[in-house]
Design an enzyme around this catalytic site. Structure first.
Site, PDB file in Angstrom:
ATOM      1  N   GLU A 144       3.286 -33.008 -16.768  1.00 25.92           N
ATOM      2  CA  GLU A 144       4.331 -33.061 -15.737  1.00 25.92           C
ATOM      3  C   GLU A 144       4.324 -34.424 -15.033  1.00 25.92           C
ATOM      4  O   GLU A 144       5.383 -34.996 -14.746  1.00 25.92           O
ATOM      5  CB  GLU A 144       4.102 -31.926 -14.712  1.00 25.92           C
ATOM      6  CG  GLU A 144       4.360 -30.521 -15.285  1.00 25.92           C
ATOM      7  CD  GLU A 144       3.291 -30.030 -16.248  1.00 25.92           C
ATOM      8  OE1 GLU A 144       2.174 -30.588 -16.256  1.00 25.92           O
ATOM      9  OE2 GLU A 144       3.577 -29.098 -17.028  1.00 25.92           O
ATOM     10  N   THR A 182     -11.244 -38.599 -10.014  1.00 22.79           N
ATOM     11  CA  THR A 182     -10.899 -37.221  -9.645  1.00 22.79           C
ATOM     12  C   THR A 182     -11.959 -36.588  -8.744  1.00 22.79           C
ATOM     13  O   THR A 182     -13.158 -36.755  -8.964  1.00 22.79           O
ATOM     14  CB  THR A 182     -10.740 -36.373 -10.928  1.00 22.79           C
ATOM     15  OG1 THR A 182      -9.790 -37.014 -11.756  1.00 22.79           O
ATOM     16  CG2 THR A 182     -10.288 -34.960 -10.612  1.00 22.79           C
ATOM     17  N   GLU A 210      -6.192 -37.177 -18.292  1.00 20.83           N
ATOM     18  CA  GLU A 210      -5.539 -38.464 -17.946  1.00 20.83           C
ATOM     19  C   GLU A 210      -4.159 -38.243 -17.333  1.00 20.83           C
ATOM     20  O   GLU A 210      -3.232 -39.028 -17.570  1.00 20.83           O
ATOM     21  CB  GLU A 210      -5.406 -39.393 -19.172  1.00 20.83           C
ATOM     22  CG  GLU A 210      -6.606 -39.532 -20.082  1.00 20.83           C
ATOM     23  CD  GLU A 210      -7.740 -40.350 -19.489  1.00 20.83           C
ATOM     24  OE1 GLU A 210      -7.845 -40.406 -18.251  1.00 20.83           O
ATOM     25  OE2 GLU A 210      -8.525 -40.900 -20.263  1.00 20.83           O
TER      26      GLU A 210
END
Lengths: 373, 262
Positions: free
Chosen positions: A361, A125, A357
């Site tokens: 959605e 990320t 993680e």
């Protein structure tokens, strides 16, 4: 089909529960308040050999399966979700090596990871990525026999703790994974983020400034990093689901305890149907999640692609944890909203499940995609 | 140094539920554990083995499922485990239990020390250790909170309400320990797995021990349980009498006299 643990697995649950109740539960409030796990806890976890449970003994692992691993994470999470997340996040590094590492990489890295001497992290990320691999800005440039890494990573659990990080960066051929020693020159971390829950998990940003990595530390095929990530993160979802199962189980325990001990109009509130219904709903949801998590652990132990099953398990376990901690807090009434009761912490700890993680959605997108393609 | 540790598998809860019709314990949903003070006895045995070398044998009388407690003890570090299991042993009181344990210990032969927990969570009598010492004709020290061995001499601190006694005895001896003596260790994952996959729990029955059925179990018991029940808690007022032991005793005496109870 047999829905029961083996005697060995029951013994692991019993002993880890004892450890968690004796050593972690008494300091869980302190960990949450200070957002720090006391340094004497890590050696205790190492002594119990909790850092390499499913890996081959020849690499210093326990030679067991993912079922034993999730039982351990679940029991630790019941007492302190922060400690369980240190374990869950750590495992992303040995999982990466066991799936994609060369024999040399496994021999070099796994023993220290499995013993807990090295604490693992996985860093994909970035501030602008979300789940979009194309948005990665961390670069790896080839320079002679080395790659030079520059960029930054966001919200990386265990980032400030010594050990190994699996870091994703772009090369000329696309997103690629690298094995990076966290003590290496050029690797630094921010102050840990002040989180709402799972406080003590040491979630920080990583800055990489001219971090020199030998070619030998390239993990898996160059340019196939995103595909690798989706496979790796499926195991991360398994471990996180085990944390959430532990949080849910702890919420059930707290709800039962409070319902039995608290009286209203001279009777335990457990006698009231409104409370009974809440407790019944909590257990129903926890048990449904339990068998999804254990089954996913079984599938992971068999090998093969677990991306679909891990998406639906994490989706269910995270929504379960949010809902049951809310219901258990409701059993406590106003007291549940105070820091005097454990349920307040559990309610905060659970919430990240629907985000970490991959948000819920995205899990739905993954599930639907494999059903409707 | 050869040490024998006696342990019992007990329900791991203080909230014991009883079947109102049969009076027997409801075990369903209640996890079983090694009696906590027996865990302390095992821990002491392991510490003594680390210091002096030797062997630690754990021994338990119970139903087949008590094997789990012995497997746990093997995982924790015991060298050998023996389960005394026979239908004839069922219904034993503390005397019959001590007799059976004593017979097994005699069968084992040479030992230097027998360690027991002082009391069990479920029975809470504190009788098995002392009775066992008598049956084995051993000197005994009960309620020990500290134990050390120098040569053939065992020294112990024996704790009671207002202090402790320093005692010593020659080996072999029997000592019952309290929870404050140590903090029991917890085994690692691989030790737990080894205890199931690589170690053996031996099972001995009455015939193997050469015991007659009338000397063990219910038939060998000096006491018979006529009824077991859980007291109902009323809504009475609770009063705490505080102060030194003497103040509390005097206070209690005064209260009893006030109500013409004595």
């Amino acid at each position: 089909m047999e829905f029961k643990l083996t005697k060995e697995q029951e013994a692991i649950t019993r002993m880890i529960r004892e450890f968690a109740e004796k050593k972690l539960a008494p300091i869980a409030t302190q960990i949450d308040r200070d957002a720090k796990i006391p340094p004497d806890i890590h050696p205790e976890l190492r002594k119990l050999k909790l850092f390499g449970i499913p890996y081959d003994k020849k690499y210093g692992g326990g030679g067991e399966s993912y079922i034993e691993l999730v039982l351990v994470i679940e029991e630790v999470a019941k007492a302190s979700a922060a400690v369980s997340v240190r374990l869950a996040a750590h495992y992303l590094a040995p999982i990466s090596l066991s799936l994609y590492g060369t024999e040399e990489q496994k021999e070099q890295c796994l023993p220290k990871l499995c013993s807990g001497e090295d604490i693992g992290s996985l860093a994909f990320t970035e501030a602008a990525t979300g789940s979009d691999p194309e948005a990665i800005t961390t670069m790896a440039e080839l320079s002679g026999d080395d790659y030079i890494l520059n960029g930054s990573k966001r919200f990386i659990t265990n980032a400030p703790l010594d050990g190994l990080a699996i870091i994703f960066a772009k090369t000329d051929n696309g997103v690629t994974a690298f094995i990076v020693n966290k003590n290496q020159p050029g690797y630094s971390t921010s102050k840990p983020w002040e989180m709402m829950g799972l406080r003590g998990g040491q979630v920080a940003d990583i800055q990489l400034k001219d971090v020199r990595i030998p070619k030998a530390n390239l993990l898996g095929p160059e340019g196939k990093g995103y595909r690798m990530l989706t496979e790796l993160i499926a195991y991360g979802k398994l471990d996180m689901s085990a944390c959430l199962l532990g949080i849910g189980g702890a919420a059930l325990d707290e709800a039962i305890k409070y319902a039995k001990e608290t009286t209203a109009r001279g009777k335990p509130i457990a006698n009231f149907q409104t409370i009974q219904w809440l407790v019944a709903d909590i257990e129903t949801q926890v048990e449904a999640a339990r068998w999804l998590v254990y089954r996913l652990a079984y599938l992971a132990s068999q090998g093969g692609d677990i991306r679909h099953q891990s998406a639906l398990t994490k989706l269910f376990a995270s929504e379960m944890a949010t809902e049951v901690t809310s219901k258990a807090l409701q059993v406590h009434g106003s007291y549940g909203y105070t820091k005097e009761f454990k349920i307040e912490r559990l309610y905060r700890d659970a919430r990240v499940g629907e985000i970490i993680e991959g948000v819920s959605e995205i899990q739905r997108v993954i599930i639907a995609a494999s059903l409707l393609r | 140094m050869n040490i024998i540790v006696c342990l019992k598998q007990v329900p791991g809860t203080n909230d014991v539920r009883l079947d109102p019709e049969t009076g027997s314990l409801i075990r369903e949903g209640v996890p079983s554990i090694i009696n906590p003070e027996d865990r302390n006895a095992l821990e002491k045995a392991l510490l003594l083995r680390e210091e002096h070398g030797g062997n630690v044998v754990v021994i338990s009388m119970g139903p087949p499922q008590a094997e789990v407690a012995l497997r746990d003890a093997l995982a924790i570090g015991a060298d050998e485990a023996i389960l005394l299991c026979d239908k004839a042993f069922a219904g034993a009181d503390t005397l019959a239990t001590s007799f059976t344990l004593g017979s097994a210990i005699k069968k084992l032969g040479h030992f230097d020390l027998v360690l027991c927990g002082t009391k069990t969570l479920d029975g809470n009598t504190g009788q098995v250790g002392p009775q066992l010492a008598e049956l084995l004709d051993l000197p005994q020290i009960t309620y020990a909170r500290r134990v050390e061995i120098q040569g053939e001499i065992l020294k112990a601190e024996r704790v009671f309400e207002e202090g402790y006694e320093l005692m010593e005895t020659r080996l072999p001896a029997l000592v019952t320990v309290t929870r404050e003596i140590n903090e029991p260790r917890i085994p690692s994952i691989d030790q737990i797995m080894q205890s199931y996959r690589e170690k053996e729990v031996k099972t001995w029955g009455a015939a193997y021990l050469g015991l007659y059925e009338h000397s063990v179990g219910l038939d060998g018991s000096a006491t018979k349980m006529s009824k077991i029940y859980k007291p109902e808690f009323g809504k009475g007022k609770v009063e705490f009498i505080e102060g030194s032991m003497e103040d509390m005793a005097q206070g209690l005496l005064a209260k009893l006299k006030e109500r013409n109870l004595i």
